[in-house]
Design an enzyme around this catalytic site. Structure first.
Site, PDB file in Angstrom:
ATOM      1  N   ASP A 157       0.861  -1.182   0.000  1.00 22.40           N
ATOM      2  CA  ASP A 157       0.000   0.000   0.000  1.00 22.40           C
ATOM      3  C   ASP A 157       0.898   1.232   0.000  1.00 22.40           C
ATOM      4  O   ASP A 157       1.655   1.463   0.952  1.00 22.40           O
ATOM      5  CB  ASP A 157      -0.908   0.011   1.232  1.00 22.40           C
ATOM      6  N   GLU A 252      -2.119  -1.240  -5.913  1.00 22.70           N
ATOM      7  CA  GLU A 252      -3.386  -0.660  -6.337  1.00 22.70           C
ATOM      8  C   GLU A 252      -3.248  -0.073  -7.737  1.00 22.70           C
ATOM      9  O   GLU A 252      -2.223   0.512  -8.080  1.00 22.70           O
ATOM     10  CB  GLU A 252      -3.813   0.434  -5.362  1.00 22.70           C
ATOM     11  N   ASP A 349      -2.945   1.313   7.069  1.00 19.87           N
ATOM     12  CA  ASP A 349      -2.175   1.025   5.863  1.00 19.87           C
ATOM     13  C   ASP A 349      -1.816  -0.458   5.769  1.00 19.87           C
ATOM     14  O   ASP A 349      -1.815  -1.024   4.680  1.00 19.87           O
ATOM     15  CB  ASP A 349      -0.901   1.882   5.832  1.00 19.87           C
TER      16      ASP A 349
END
Length: 421
Positions: A157, A252, A349
């Site tokens: 992340d 992502e 996170d």
């Protein structure tokens, strides 16, 4: 040179619907070098490389799998660089740390050998930034595809408070500060000095830059280049470690331009919290998520791992334990994630990185825009396309009039790794 060649192509396309390519422009280049002294000062091979780069820019624009936009004109001094083909460049090693390179019209130039070339020389590029001149080489190493390393995967992340949080680690990885406290103070003083010198030049020197103003601009560029180099160093170390030690890396599928869009709005409908959003945009860009993804793409192929981009939809609000999506699990977007359904608590996170890893395992890289449904979860629709404006139609288009619809395709692989990753 780039702007002249681009203008010629645009003119030929608009006036005659004729597509110019580098091969034909190279014949015009010979005549132009005899008539234009400033063009003759540049080695002929370097000018030919510019035309080839322009060809590649048009090809990338028309490739639906490439994110490149329409070729843009370049400002003077912006990323100043000159490229040479490998046939006219020769490199000799002097000792362990130094070597010389033979450049047309310059002769033998000494440079510091930061690492061994390790392959056949294909091209060389001389560039200049705030710290001085540099030379980089394109090398054909002959390296073949690496088999899968078989190591466990991970999810990462990328954030602002935590530069990178890996799902298999208990502590985040924090990017060091780009500039120290004293360097920031010096940069601020130099920018104030630059503003005063520009005001003086406009009032007393007809806007012409003097030597002192140029020295101030060079000092600012040196500090900003130092900050950029430190950012790049951390990025290379992070991406190389992730690619080497994991079988796959899940990230992502972020749309960075959308994340960093300005909040100023319009005069009729002005935005809110514009200054806060501008500070957030600077923090996001300072962590360079797009550059990390680009480096992970070729380094994963280099070290036998895979890069899997998963939808970023609600990764920060999804519980990694029960899979429930609830905004109440992150009240105030704090650092603590407390699931409102099962009571699971974790760093926000780290919880997002675990969810990213789970999505990467489910997709396996086969279908990035789809996930298995869980209770309370929404599956984002597949990426749609966008239309290219008619004014952006390039002169390098084929005569079959290819479709202007650009597909939005998530790339998990990019071009071959550069000579110095």
């Amino acid at each position: 040179m780039w702007n002249v060649a681009l203008e010629q192509r645009v003119y030929m396309w608009k006036q005659r619907r004729y597509t110019l390519r580098a091969i034909e422009q190279c014949t015009h280049l010979t005549t132009a070098r005899a008539e234009l002294p400033w063009l003759a000062e540049l080695p002929a091979q370097a000018a030919q490389q510019v035309l080839r780069h322009l060809d590649r820019a048009y090809d990338n624009f028309w490739n639906p799998k490439h994110p490149a936009s329409f070729p843009q004109r370049k400002k003077r001094g912006h990323q100043a660089s000159v490229s040479f083909p490998g046939q006219i460049v020769e490199v000799r090693k002097l000792n362990r740390h130094w070597a010389v390179v033979k450049i047309p019209k310059l002769g033998w130039v000494r440079f510091r050998l930061s690492r061994a070339l390790g392959g056949a020389l294909r091209n060389a590029t001389i560039s200049r930034d705030g710290t001085g001149w540099h030379v980089s080489f394109g090398i054909a190493t002959g390296r073949k595809a690496v088999a899968q390393n078989g190591r466990p995967g991970c999810g990462v992340d990328f954030g602002v408070a935590a530069s990178a949080y890996v799902s298999t680690e208990s502590e985040p990885r924090i990017k060091p500060v780009g500039l120290t406290k004293n360097e920031k103070q010096r940069l601020r003083a130099l920018e104030q000095l630059k503003a005063r010198q520009i005001t003086y030049a406009k009032k007393h020197n007809d806007g012409k830059y003097g030597n002192r103003l140029r020295q101030t601009i060079a000092a600012i560029g040196k500090l900003k280049t130092r900050e950029s180099n430190r950012r790049q160093d951390f990025t290379h170390q992070l991406t190389a470690d992730l690619a080497k030690n994991h079988g796959f890396v899940g990230i992502e599928d972020l749309r960075v331009p959308n994340l960093t869009a300005s909040a100023c709005g319009t005069r009729e409908q002005p935005g809110k919290n514009v200054a806060q959003k501008a500070g957030l945009n600077r923090s996001i860009l300072d962590n360079c998520p797009g550059e990390r993804r680009r480096q992970l793409a070729y380094k994963c192929d280099l070290y036998g791992s895979r890069l899997i981009a998963v939808p970023a939809f609600h990764t920060s609000q999804t519980c990694a334990a029960c899979g429930q999506v609830d905004p109440e699990s992150r009240k105030g977007c704090g650092r603590l994630f407390a699931c409102a359904h099962c009571g699971h608590e974790d760093d926000a996170d780290h919880n997002a990185s675990v969810e990213i890893e789970a999505r990467a395992r489910r997709t396996g890289g086969s279908d990035i825009n789809s996930t298995h449904r869980r209770p309370g979860r929404r599956v984002p629709p597949s990426g749609g396309g966008g239309r290219v404006k008619p004014s952006q139609l390039p002169p390098g288009s084929s005569r079959e009039s290819p479709s202007t619809r650009r597909e939005s395709i998530v790339k998990t692989t990019r071009s071959s790794p550069p000579a110095f990753p």
